[in-house]
Motif scaffolding. Sequence first.
Motif, mmCIF file in Angstrom:
data_model
loop_
_atom_site.group_PDB
_atom_site.id
_atom_site.type_symbol
_atom_site.label_atom_id
_atom_site.label_comp_id
_atom_site.label_asym_id
_atom_site.label_seq_id
_atom_site.Cartn_x
_atom_site.Cartn_y
_atom_site.Cartn_z
ATOM 1 N N ARG A 1 0.771 -0.975 0.035
ATOM 2 C CA ARG A 1 -0.045 -0.042 0.035
ATOM 3 C C ARG A 1 0.918 1.129 -0.065
ATOM 4 O O ARG A 1 1.192 1.739 0.990
ATOM 5 N N TRP B 1 0.741 4.053 -0.337
ATOM 6 C CA TRP B 1 0.331 5.719 0.266
ATOM 7 C C TRP B 1 0.606 5.566 1.739
ATOM 8 O O TRP B 1 0.731 6.593 2.237
ATOM 9 N N ASP C 1 -13.099 6.800 -1.173
ATOM 10 C CA ASP C 1 -11.892 6.051 -1.316
ATOM 11 C C ASP C 1 -10.619 6.700 -0.451
ATOM 12 O O ASP C 1 -9.861 6.026 0.405
ATOM 13 N N TRP C 2 -10.472 8.049 -0.466
ATOM 14 C CA TRP C 2 -9.630 8.761 0.276
ATOM 15 C C TRP C 2 -10.226 8.655 1.761
ATOM 16 O O TRP C 2 -9.208 8.465 2.556
ATOM 17 N N ARG D 1 -9.358 5.115 2.906
ATOM 18 C CA ARG D 1 -7.804 5.070 3.005
ATOM 19 C C ARG D 1 -6.905 5.645 4.227
ATOM 20 O O ARG D 1 -6.009 5.010 4.929
ATOM 21 N N TYR D 2 -7.503 6.887 4.550
ATOM 22 C CA TYR D 2 -6.575 7.638 5.698
ATOM 23 C C TYR D 2 -7.517 7.711 7.057
ATOM 24 O O TYR D 2 -7.096 8.493 7.850
ATOM 25 N N GLU E 1 -1.139 12.689 -1.515
ATOM 26 C CA GLU E 1 -2.202 12.153 -0.859
ATOM 27 C C GLU E 1 -3.575 13.006 -1.211
ATOM 28 O O GLU E 1 -4.593 12.592 -0.401
#
Length: 483
Positions: A192, A194, A254-255, A258-259, A412
């Motif tokens: 991953r 990111w 999605d963002w 992900r975070y 990001e």
Amino acid sequence: MTRRIMLFELNEVPWRIVDEFVADHPTSALARLLPRTRCYTSIAADRGHLSPWTTWPTVHRGVNDEQHMISAFGQDRAEADKCFPPVWQLLRSAGVSVGVCGSLHSFPPPPDIDGYSFYLPDPFATEPIAHPEQLIPFQEFQLMMVRASARNVDTAVPRDAALKFLRTSHRIGVRAGTFAALAGQLASERRRPWLSTRRRSMQAMVAFDVYAKSLSDSRPAFSSFFTNHVASAMHRYWAAGHPGDYDEIGLGEDWMDRYREEVPWAMARADRMIGRLADFADENPDYELWIASSMGQGPTMAQALETQLYLQDPGRFLQEVAGVPQDGWSRRPAMNPQCNVRVAPDHVAAVDQALRTVTVAGQPLVFRPAADGFFSMDWGQPNLHDVPDAVRVAGVVRDPGELGLQAVEIEERSDTTAYHVPDGVLAIYDPQDTSAKPGIRRDVSVLEVAPAILHTFGVTVPGYMQEPSVLRRELVPHSVGTF
């Protein structure tokens, strides 16, 4: 018993983030510690723009920005140091043993650096100076990594500096578990990519190992450790964990997915550090643990950020807008998107005049001049990569590339989803204090921190500092010179 203080500088973290972490992690060090700790809400005292390179000098010096006048890295602090020395210098002058690890504006180091138990300047230093000398390879490696990852994380590793650091790492305290975490981090990034943003926390973990070993070996009466890794995560990813704080979110599901865990993940690393210091205090009850932030953070906007405008070539910019030759300026430390320079006396007036004519996206360029030809410029304007007329000088459209500017892609895609607010944290854990702790957190000005520390050691509080009315100690101060 002689009192000693470990000052853990947890940059920009507010109680909301701490309380959420404790609620979700009931077995954490903070969950165990806080019920036995005197807790306050620290309130920033600065009148101008809140930024860590201003608010931490306020904490350390006991006066606000209108007096110490420190607003940027690389600024000449000779006058401020003379009139309002940081607390570690006041303690050292009074004969108290002191160790410093990463506190902001600790570079350049004091002339008597060899008289400190240890001294590792902040990661924005211009030279890898440290005491004792065995810390220098780590500082050299740290400075190179910080410069390479000011906004986007650079996944490259400076090989020679890394090897020098590795050869000394066992002597300065870097633990096997930390190296295992680093290896796990690199493996995670392969699956991953990111997650490379977590390298900022990795740097803090290594630095903390160095601090913990130095603390254990030399046992100074006062020491400080600074970390920015939670603040960095909050700026970028607050929105992912707190979507209800925003009227509109333009970052995508999605963002968000992900975070979402990035701020709690960063807090978990801070919690481990705090837990180790609390254990140290329990084993050595003459020590107190002070956890402090100079201000906090709160939500702003949650919009996608594709690019930011950075000044990549200050020399070219100064030449184009003000006619400054290459030998007429020097670069000073700064954290992107800020750019700091020092200009030779013959060119100061021209630069000041020229900067007042620069506009970006219709707004004047924000800059701050200071003594000795120092200029601090605020770049970072968002999403101008497809706006050809965004930059103007004296009303004339200029090509950003010709001025040394570049719209840098942000990996990001997050803008500053949280930013600085006055309310921070202050928690004082004294293993000898078994009294019941109040359930409320009284407000306390950050101006009380430095005089309260001096009072703890029986050091005379300078007349320009205010009395620590809220933090007034109940213990009788011990005489100076017994440390």
